[in-house]
Write an enzyme that holds these catalytic residues in place. Sequence first.
Site, PDB file in Angstrom:
ATOM      1  N   SER A 147     125.291 114.733  48.883  1.00 37.81           N
ATOM      2  CA  SER A 147     126.533 115.180  48.306  1.00 37.81           C
ATOM      3  C   SER A 147     127.527 114.068  47.977  1.00 37.81           C
ATOM      4  O   SER A 147     128.444 114.271  47.191  1.00 37.81           O
ATOM      5  CB  SER A 147     127.200 116.169  49.257  1.00 37.81           C
ATOM      6  OG  SER A 147     127.538 115.536  50.471  1.00 37.81           O
ATOM      7  N   SER A 158     123.390 112.949  52.958  1.00 37.09           N
ATOM      8  CA  SER A 158     124.333 112.812  51.842  1.00 37.09           C
ATOM      9  C   SER A 158     124.872 111.419  51.567  1.00 37.09           C
ATOM     10  O   SER A 158     125.535 111.195  50.556  1.00 37.09           O
ATOM     11  CB  SER A 158     125.511 113.752  52.035  1.00 37.09           C
ATOM     12  OG  SER A 158     125.136 115.030  51.623  1.00 37.09           O
ATOM     13  N   LYS A 175     135.320 109.571  49.920  1.00 39.87           N
ATOM     14  CA  LYS A 175     134.823 110.877  49.461  1.00 39.87           C
ATOM     15  C   LYS A 175     135.908 111.939  49.673  1.00 39.87           C
ATOM     16  O   LYS A 175     136.654 111.868  50.658  1.00 39.87           O
ATOM     17  CB  LYS A 175     133.563 111.200  50.279  1.00 39.87           C
ATOM     18  CG  LYS A 175     132.862 112.496  49.937  1.00 39.87           C
ATOM     19  CD  LYS A 175     131.592 112.624  50.786  1.00 39.87           C
ATOM     20  CE  LYS A 175     130.840 113.903  50.536  1.00 39.87           C
ATOM     21  NZ  LYS A 175     129.608 113.992  51.361  1.00 39.87           N
TER      22      LYS A 175
HETATM   23  N1  GLN Z   1     121.347 117.897  50.985  1.00 48.52           N
HETATM   24  C1  GLN Z   1     121.772 118.253  52.296  1.00 48.52           C
HETATM   25  C2  GLN Z   1     122.482 119.580  52.284  1.00 48.52           C
HETATM   26  O1  GLN Z   1     122.775 120.057  51.218  1.00 48.52           O
HETATM   27  C3  GLN Z   1     122.627 117.171  52.904  1.00 48.52           C
HETATM   28  C4  GLN Z   1     124.067 117.356  52.746  1.00 48.52           C
HETATM   29  C5  GLN Z   1     124.889 116.359  53.519  1.00 48.52           C
HETATM   30  O2  GLN Z   1     124.361 115.448  54.148  1.00 48.52           O
HETATM   31  N2  GLN Z   1     126.200 116.572  53.517  1.00 48.52           N
HETATM   32  O3  GLN Z   1     122.759 120.136  53.294  1.00 48.52           O
END
Ligand code: GLN
Length: 464
Positions: free
Chosen positions: A139, A163, A64
């Site tokens: 994400s 994410s 990532k």
């Molecule tokens: N959807 C969650 C957020 O936007 C998780 C994001 C993540 O785990 N990086 O914070």
Amino acid sequence: MNGHTTCVEAVHYFLQQIEQDKHLNAWVETFADEALSLALTLDNSFKTSGKLNGSLHGVVVGIKDVISYKGHHLSAASKILKGYKSIYSATVVERLLAEGAIIIGRQNCDEFAMGSSNENSAYGPVLNPVDNKKVPGGSSGGSAAAVKADQCMISLGSDTGGSVRQPADFCGVTGFKPSYGRISRYGLIAYASSFDQIGIIGNNTEDIATLYSVISGPDEYDNTLIPKKDILHEVKKPLKIGYFRQAIEHPSLDREIKQSFLDFIDELKKQGYLVECLDFELFNYVVPCYYVLTTAEAASNLSRFDGIRYGSSDKKNITDLSSLYAINRSKGFGQEVKRRIMMGNFVLSAGYYDAYYTKAQRVRQLLKKKTIEFFDNVECIISPTVPSPAFDLNEKLRDPIEIFLADLYTVYPNLTGLPAISLPFFTHSNTLPFGLQLMCSPANDVNLLLFADELMNLQTNRKN
Ligand code: GLN
């Protein structure tokens, strides 16, 4: 590698897959020449010595775009880091390379890992390989889409509140977030440091366990790591599994997902597992608590991006230091990141600190206490991973609150440091995949992977 496929052939295959499904937009950049030359070196060394160069010899990995790889661009899918190159490698990258893995490229994601749909990326959205009209989740959307589309063998993502698990759920692959402190965060761009963990997205738990054994464990550059290695606890059989009443009765849970989950519980009971419904009165507080604390940490972590030391910088119209910050940050950050920085600074501001930040810290402590009680009683807890299957692209862009609320099952493990995994268990009548989430007590990662494998086999046999 079993000797039938060379590393060079494998890299060519994945590069071709990436090219063929370019429209998915899962990659920000491939490291084609470098990956091919490393593959050639590995092949030659195998030919001359007859020995593999480590336990991951020729394993083709995607990372990532929040994980540092020395000499390579790194942007967190943000314009503010345009042109930045990592000056050192993350510990996970060093460990992968030392065991013969090949890093084939960096993967698209939500900007600074903030989001649930991969639509908050400076490079544009990623499409879900299962249905191109749908989001892949986020994400780590690019990392999950790439595994699903067979563009790499396995991916590294990051998981602050789901994410890794949520995109794995939306794309029909396996996503594992280890306990807080199992994998070094050195070289990971921070979003909310007391929640962030690097996680793994793969085709099955076995692949994930193999990679996990290489990249986990103490690291002198990250003092939040658990010093002890995983211990395999003697698990009493039959396994006792819990689930939360409030999770399964939640009004936002899709009816079909609920039914599949309850049917699976019946199956578990039939197979001799003990299953207990647990009361979790604090369940409705997990999402607000998560967003108060993570935005606070994000506001602080992201204050370093000012366009002075690295990243894009606009020298025009700058009259003083404040205008330099304002111009660079206004141009560099996207809408969602700005929203979180503003929320974070609000909850940390003198007038509201106690009302929001301190209170959320207290809730987090209560959650941790409650978690110890849960795991005194059961060995693992299951839930759906996400309350609905993948939604349409652009569908929820205008409603950030709705997107936040959909994190209700994934943020709890990050608030409490638990290891958690999403397994590609089910298929919806609309043909989209959805997952089962499994959680174990903190530092119990290997047991979690073993249970996950056991339940996955059970589900596969049930389907056949
Ligand atoms: N959807 C969650 C957020 O936007 C998780 C994001 C993540 O785990 N990086 O914070």
